[in-house]
Scaffold this active site. Structure first.
Site, mmCIF file in Angstrom:
data_model
loop_
_atom_site.group_PDB
_atom_site.id
_atom_site.type_symbol
_atom_site.label_atom_id
_atom_site.label_comp_id
_atom_site.label_asym_id
_atom_site.label_seq_id
_atom_site.Cartn_x
_atom_site.Cartn_y
_atom_site.Cartn_z
ATOM 1 N N TYR A 1 0.828 -1.221 0.000
ATOM 2 C CA TYR A 1 0.000 0.000 0.000
ATOM 3 C C TYR A 1 0.856 1.263 0.000
ATOM 4 O O TYR A 1 0.347 2.368 -0.186
ATOM 5 C CB TYR A 1 -0.961 0.029 1.197
ATOM 6 C CG TYR A 1 -1.952 -1.106 1.252
ATOM 7 C CD1 TYR A 1 -2.267 -1.845 0.125
ATOM 8 C CD2 TYR A 1 -2.587 -1.443 2.444
ATOM 9 C CE1 TYR A 1 -3.169 -2.899 0.187
ATOM 10 C CE2 TYR A 1 -3.498 -2.492 2.511
ATOM 11 C CZ TYR A 1 -3.773 -3.215 1.380
ATOM 12 O OH TYR A 1 -4.667 -4.249 1.449
ATOM 13 N N HIS B 1 0.758 -11.411 1.309
ATOM 14 C CA HIS B 1 -0.320 -10.659 0.654
ATOM 15 C C HIS B 1 -0.924 -11.409 -0.548
ATOM 16 O O HIS B 1 -2.138 -11.445 -0.718
ATOM 17 C CB HIS B 1 0.232 -9.301 0.194
ATOM 18 C CG HIS B 1 -0.800 -8.254 -0.019
ATOM 19 N ND1 HIS B 1 -0.549 -6.916 0.119
ATOM 20 C CD2 HIS B 1 -2.117 -8.336 -0.366
ATOM 21 C CE1 HIS B 1 -1.653 -6.225 -0.128
ATOM 22 N NE2 HIS B 1 -2.621 -7.064 -0.436
HETATM 23 N N1 LIG Z 1 -5.639 -8.534 0.941
HETATM 24 C C1 LIG Z 1 -5.979 -7.922 -0.163
HETATM 25 O O1 LIG Z 1 -5.531 -8.275 -1.261
HETATM 26 C C2 LIG Z 1 -6.954 -6.769 -0.092
HETATM 27 C C3 LIG Z 1 -7.646 -6.349 -1.229
HETATM 28 C C4 LIG Z 1 -8.560 -5.298 -1.098
HETATM 29 C C5 LIG Z 1 -8.747 -4.684 0.125
HETATM 30 N N2 LIG Z 1 -8.033 -5.104 1.215
HETATM 31 C C6 LIG Z 1 -8.177 -4.452 2.530
HETATM 32 O O2 LIG Z 1 -9.547 -4.285 2.812
HETATM 33 C C7 LIG Z 1 -9.815 -2.904 3.097
HETATM 34 C C8 LIG Z 1 -11.236 -2.563 2.777
HETATM 35 O O3 LIG Z 1 -11.478 -2.861 1.431
HETATM 36 P P1 LIG Z 1 -12.768 -2.389 0.674
HETATM 37 O O4 LIG Z 1 -12.657 -0.935 0.334
HETATM 38 O O5 LIG Z 1 -12.939 -3.324 -0.442
HETATM 39 O O6 LIG Z 1 -13.922 -2.604 1.770
HETATM 40 P P2 LIG Z 1 -15.508 -2.556 1.646
HETATM 41 O O7 LIG Z 1 -15.985 -2.674 3.034
HETATM 42 O O8 LIG Z 1 -16.022 -3.499 0.634
HETATM 43 O O9 LIG Z 1 -15.814 -1.117 1.067
HETATM 44 C C9 LIG Z 1 -15.528 0.044 1.792
HETATM 45 C C10 LIG Z 1 -15.837 1.191 0.860
HETATM 46 O O10 LIG Z 1 -17.242 1.207 0.644
HETATM 47 C C11 LIG Z 1 -17.721 2.534 0.692
HETATM 48 N N3 LIG Z 1 -19.079 2.503 1.238
HETATM 49 C C12 LIG Z 1 -19.502 1.913 2.374
HETATM 50 N N4 LIG Z 1 -20.833 2.060 2.533
HETATM 51 C C13 LIG Z 1 -21.263 2.762 1.469
HETATM 52 C C14 LIG Z 1 -22.514 3.239 1.040
HETATM 53 N N5 LIG Z 1 -23.629 3.023 1.756
HETATM 54 N N6 LIG Z 1 -22.593 3.942 -0.096
HETATM 55 C C15 LIG Z 1 -21.477 4.178 -0.835
HETATM 56 N N7 LIG Z 1 -20.237 3.753 -0.497
HETATM 57 C C16 LIG Z 1 -20.137 3.063 0.636
HETATM 58 C C17 LIG Z 1 -16.761 3.276 1.610
HETATM 59 O O11 LIG Z 1 -16.690 4.593 1.123
HETATM 60 P P3 LIG Z 1 -16.845 5.908 2.054
HETATM 61 O O12 LIG Z 1 -15.472 6.464 2.177
HETATM 62 O O13 LIG Z 1 -17.767 6.768 1.279
HETATM 63 O O14 LIG Z 1 -17.414 5.475 3.373
HETATM 64 C C18 LIG Z 1 -15.433 2.535 1.420
HETATM 65 O O15 LIG Z 1 -14.616 3.167 0.456
HETATM 66 C C19 LIG Z 1 -8.747 -2.175 2.307
HETATM 67 O O16 LIG Z 1 -8.546 -0.864 2.758
HETATM 68 C C20 LIG Z 1 -7.560 -3.069 2.560
HETATM 69 O O17 LIG Z 1 -7.002 -2.813 3.835
HETATM 70 C C21 LIG Z 1 -7.168 -6.158 1.132
#
Ligand SMILES: NC(=O)c1ccc[n+]([C@@H]2O[C@H](COP(=O)([O-])OP(=O)(O)OC[C@H]3O[C@@H](n4cnc5c(N)ncnc54)[C@H](OP(=O)(O)O)[C@@H]3O)[C@@H](O)[C@H]2O)c1
Length: 293
Positions: A51, A108
């Site tokens: 990241y 990862h």
């Molecule tokens: N291991 C891996 O390969 C891997 C891959 C991907 C991610 N990750 C980890 O997982 C974390 C979270 O990933 P993710 O972003 O995919 O999580 P997620 O929980 O699927 O999505 C979170 C996103 O959804 C948005 N959101 C939530 N509720 C909403 C709503 N009602 N309307 C519109 N937008 C909404 C949030 O934006 P707002 O800012 O507007 O709240 C936020 O950007 C990452 O930061 C990372 O640490 C790991």
């Protein structure tokens, strides 16, 4: 209200919900967002070498004023530079994070280490035995990748962090069976994808019906995101999410107070999810070309 915990196969415990510094914060300064998340109640922070913001995650942790012992910090091994090992790469991360140890260190991507996964896992065990991390685990590992490292593991992975939501639940079954066999905790990233990245699918009306029922039962608002997070919590899945907004951070943590889904509602979610197979992070899981995750 304290965040509830999950027990791992190495007898350590982890808060069931984590604040991530990838996706929306990938490659960006996470200092402010991390401080806000901790001050509003998050205790589990999910980072990664890839990241490119571990130093700002460390700055955010330091600025929060929260004692180290009250936080749970995860980082992930990225691609190894020549001459590096999982242990030396973690030492570099600890310097950026400004801590003496992390709670969880994950590989990862299996696909970054094709042909040497067993050696990588032995190196992960070395990092844990040196006291640099309390637990070790993996991310984006299929059942084949898991089987490969389990052939040499003296410490089985504690966690596998994957894209988990109802639209991939059916396809994940072989991996989830192995998780069950070795007591590996499933961790979900991208868990809100059906609602925020892929609306219009068969899950929408099911989640809306459950949301309405839960709001009535609770006597106050319940969001669609809370329905999915509650589903994960009841399945014993560690949720890794993120947000740029304080109100959403509070909403995520308030999931603890949402009434439980019934067994029929859980079945309805899985039946609706099984009608559509959709991954939102394909680049992440199936190729070594992964961008902005
Ligand atoms: N291991 C891996 O390969 C891997 C891959 C991907 C991610 N990750 C980890 O997982 C974390 C979270 O990933 P993710 O972003 O995919 O999580 P997620 O929980 O699927 O999505 C979170 C996103 O959804 C948005 N959101 C939530 N509720 C909403 C709503 N009602 N309307 C519109 N937008 C909404 C949030 O934006 P707002 O800012 O507007 O709240 C936020 O950007 C990452 O930061 C990372 O640490 C790991």
């Amino acid at each position: 209200m304290p965040v509830s915990q999950l027990t791992l196969n190495d007898e350590t415990r982890t808060p069931w919900i984590a604040f991530g510094t990838g996706t929306a914060l990938y490659g960006k300064d996470a200092h402010q967002a991390v401080t806000v998340a901790i001050r509003n109640g998050f205790t589990h922070l999910d980072g990664a070498q890839q990241y490119n913001n571990e130093d700002s995650l460390g700055a955010g942790i330091a600025a929060s004023g929260k004692p180290r012992s009250e936080l749970y910090i995860t980082t992930k091994l990225g691609e190894l530079k020549p001459g590096d090992t999982p242990k030396s790469a973690l030492e570099e991360s600890l310097g950026k994070l400004r801590v003496d140890y992390v709670d969880l260190y994950l590989v990862h991507h299996a696909l970054s280490h094709v042909g040497r996964l067993k050696d990588i896992w032995i190196g992960m065990e070395e990092a844990r035995n040196a006291g640099l991390t309390k637990s070790i685990g993996v991310s984006n590992f299929t059942s084949d990748h898991l089987s490969e490292i389990l052939e040499v593991a003296t410490i089985p992975p504690a966690i596998n962090q994957l894209e988990v939501h109802p639209y991939v639940w059916k396809a994940l079954q072989p991996t989830l069976s192995l998780h069950q066999k070795y007591s590996i905790v499933t961790s979900s990233y991208g868990g809100l994808s059906p609602l925020v990245r892929g609306r219009g699918g068969p899950l929408d009306p099911v989640v809306e019906n459950i949301r309405t029922r839960l709001a009535r039962a609770r006597g106050s608002a319940v969001s669609e995101g809370q329905v999915l997070h509650k589903y994960f919590q009841q399945k014993g899945i560690l949720v890794v999410t993120t947000s740029t907004k304080v109100e959403r951070i509070l909403e995520y943590l308030d999931t603890e107070n949402v009434p439980e889904l019934t067994p029929d509602e859980i079945e309805d979610i899985e039946a609706a999810g099984a009608k559509l197979h959709k991954r939102f992070f394909v680049n992440c899981s199936f190729t070594s070309r992964y961008i902005h995750i």
